[in-house]
Design a protein around this motif. Sequence first.
Motif, PDB file in Angstrom:
ATOM      1  N   ARG A  26       0.884  -1.272  -0.049  1.00 22.09           N
ATOM      2  CA  ARG A  26       0.032   0.030   0.083  1.00 22.09           C
ATOM      3  C   ARG A  26       0.927   1.431  -0.095  1.00 22.09           C
ATOM      4  NH1 ARG A  26      -5.455  -1.132   1.247  1.00 22.09           N
ATOM      5  NH2 ARG A  26      -5.976  -3.015   1.942  1.00 22.09           N
ATOM      6  N   LYS A  39      -4.749   3.151  13.630  1.00 22.81           N
ATOM      7  CA  LYS A  39      -5.459   1.872  12.852  1.00 22.81           C
ATOM      8  C   LYS A  39      -5.165   2.039  11.393  1.00 22.81           C
ATOM      9  CE  LYS A  39     -10.226   0.889  11.758  1.00 22.81           C
ATOM     10  NZ  LYS A  39     -11.863   1.297  12.019  1.00 22.81           N
ATOM     11  N   ARG A  40      -5.036   3.570  10.899  1.00 23.95           N
ATOM     12  CA  ARG A  40      -4.607   3.656   9.570  1.00 23.95           C
ATOM     13  C   ARG A  40      -3.259   2.987   9.173  1.00 23.95           C
ATOM     14  NH1 ARG A  40      -4.523   9.420   6.593  1.00 23.95           N
ATOM     15  NH2 ARG A  40      -3.563   8.915   4.664  1.00 23.95           N
ATOM     16  N   ARG A  42      -1.763   0.493  10.855  1.00 20.73           N
ATOM     17  CA  ARG A  42      -1.599  -0.819  10.812  1.00 20.73           C
ATOM     18  C   ARG A  42      -2.224  -1.451   9.474  1.00 20.73           C
ATOM     19  NH1 ARG A  42      -3.759  -0.434  15.709  1.00 20.73           N
ATOM     20  NH2 ARG A  42      -5.881  -0.744  14.981  1.00 20.73           N
ATOM     21  N   ARG A  43      -3.304  -0.665   8.858  1.00 22.15           N
ATOM     22  CA  ARG A  43      -3.716  -1.024   7.826  1.00 22.15           C
ATOM     23  C   ARG A  43      -2.856  -1.010   6.482  1.00 22.15           C
ATOM     24  NH1 ARG A  43      -8.276   1.800   7.923  1.00 22.15           N
ATOM     25  NH2 ARG A  43      -7.642   3.310   6.497  1.00 22.15           N
ATOM     26  N   LYS A  46      -0.593  -3.884   5.768  1.00 23.75           N
ATOM     27  CA  LYS A  46      -0.679  -5.148   4.951  1.00 23.75           C
ATOM     28  C   LYS A  46      -0.796  -5.025   3.428  1.00 23.75           C
ATOM     29  CE  LYS A  46      -2.588  -6.921   8.834  1.00 23.75           C
ATOM     30  NZ  LYS A  46      -3.795  -6.829   9.446  1.00 23.75           N
ATOM     31  N   THR A  48      -2.043  -5.958  -0.577  1.00 25.62           N
ATOM     32  CA  THR A  48      -3.366  -5.913  -1.121  1.00 25.62           C
ATOM     33  C   THR A  48      -3.051  -6.403  -2.486  1.00 25.62           C
ATOM     34  OG1 THR A  48      -5.437  -4.757  -1.484  1.00 25.62           O
ATOM     35  CG2 THR A  48      -3.427  -3.526  -1.809  1.00 25.62           C
TER      36      THR A  48
END
Length: 65
Positions: A26, A39-40, A42-43, A46, A48
């Motif tokens: 990302r 939270k952002r 952490r995302r 990952k 994709t």
Amino acid sequence: MPKMKTHRGAAKRFKKTGSGMIKRARAFASHILGDKSPKRKRRLRKSTLVCAAEQKNISKLIPYK
């Protein structure tokens, strides 16, 4: 017919999965991290999948991966 050359920049950024989909990391995770929520961030760690519209173009760049 000679072999196709792999685009080395694309080879470092993309990987093919077992089913032939293309994985990517990302964007927006490298700097100015204090302004982004945990939270952002952490995302963003990952990986994709590449969208369907771009998959054909990228698979031409990495024919043997």
